[in-house]
Scaffold this active site. Structure first.
Site, PDB file in Angstrom:
ATOM      1  CE  LYS A   1      -3.344   5.641  -1.578  1.00 21.87           C
ATOM      2  NZ  LYS A   1      -4.322   6.290  -2.469  1.00 21.87           N
TER       3      LYS A   1
ATOM      4  CE1 TYR B   1      -3.499   2.749   0.694  1.00 26.36           C
ATOM      5  CE2 TYR B   1      -2.071   3.388   2.514  1.00 26.36           C
ATOM      6  CZ  TYR B   1      -3.144   3.648   1.677  1.00 26.36           C
ATOM      7  OH  TYR B   1      -3.837   4.818   1.814  1.00 26.36           O
TER       8      TYR B   1
END
Length: 285
Positions: A149, A145
């Site tokens: 990002k 994750y």
């Protein structure tokens, strides 16, 4: 905050209970004309009840993106918000899940922005990419994750540089801890959700690690999505919006951690998430 000339704003990922829905309400209340989109319009009933225009947009489907572009003739602000999280120790990561996450958190942003770029060129509009403080701080057990990002943070910086010649502004929205349904969605849509794999290296500290995977360690720092959205919208609607918006619980802390030496940032982050205790548990014979 009211605006003089009504702006047309399109937001992806606006299912009720999510950050996109909160942004849709905040832009609507600020006087903008909002196009709230989601893969399933039935999940935007709260927005529809407020008189916000909604329609289908599956950011993972090229034909759905093309159809959405044809629904509007003018666009001032594009908010790439649709996304998901994935919490899992690196050693237990599913490469399939990781690729799916990058398709959603990275490549869909690229595809949607390219599709709406002609409209943004006409309006000299603004692109808002909802990234995360996790893209600049090593939050434990969510390497994939965080990487997704970080990728969008890098892409946002290049968009800002490359599209400035055409009058397009780019905002990197580094979101901190905000109350939403993102962790519940992870449990519902991913194979193991927030559960460790059987035989995981972290099984001796299973309860402690899974608590982090569920977001328990950040729950007390989460702010209301409505407060976060109002703050974000007030900054995006400025004549010259900031290049970076740090918003949400722990956003300021994330900004500080990102500037510290790596050893100190790592120590403080591990301490905040209880990783030092996990390490002691794992080191026991």
């Amino acid at each position: 905050m009211a605006i003089n000339a009504k702006k047309n704003v399109l937001i992806t990922g606006c299912s009720d209970g999510g950050l996109g829905a909160a942004l849709a309400v905040a832009f609507h209340e600020a006087g903008a004309h909002v196009y709230a989109t989601a893969r399933n319009p039935a999940k935007m009933k709260n927005l529809q009840a407020k008189g916000i225009e909604t329609f289908t947009l599956d950011v993972m489907d090229d034909s759905s993106i093309s159809a959405a572009v044809k629904k509007i003739s003018h666009l001032d602000i594009l908010v790439n918000n649709a996304g998901a999280t994935y919490s899992m120790p690196f050693s237990d990561v599913s490469v399939k899940e990781a690729k799916n996450l990058f398709d959603l958190n990275v490549w869909s942003y690229v595809a949607v922005t390219q599709a709406f770029l002609p409209l943004l060129l006409e309006s000299k509009g603004t692109i808002v990419n909802n990234t995360s403080i996790a893209g600049v701080v090593s939050v434990p057990y969510q390497s994939i994750y965080n990487a997704s990002k970080a990728a969008i943070i890098a892409i946002s910086a290049h968009q800002r540089m490359e599209l400035a010649a055409f009058g397009i502004k780019v905002v990197d929205l580094k979101t901190g801890a905000v109350k939403s349904n993102i962790f519940q969605n992870m449990d519902q849509t991913q194979d193991r959700g927030t559960k460790l794999a059987k035989g995981s290296l972290y099984e001796p500290a299973k309860d402690q690690v899974e608590s982090i995977l569920r977001g328990d360690k950040v729950s007390s720092s989460m702010i209301l999505a409505s407060s976060w959205a109002e703050n974000v919208v007030s900054q995006v609607l400025k004549p010259t919006p900031p290049h970076n918006i740090w918003a949400g619980g722990t956003a300021l802390l994330g900004r500080v951690l990102a500037m510290l030496p790596t050893w100190l940032s790592d120590y403080l982050t591990k301490d905040a998430f209880g990783v030092h205790k996990i390490e002691k548990t794992l080191s026991k014979p």
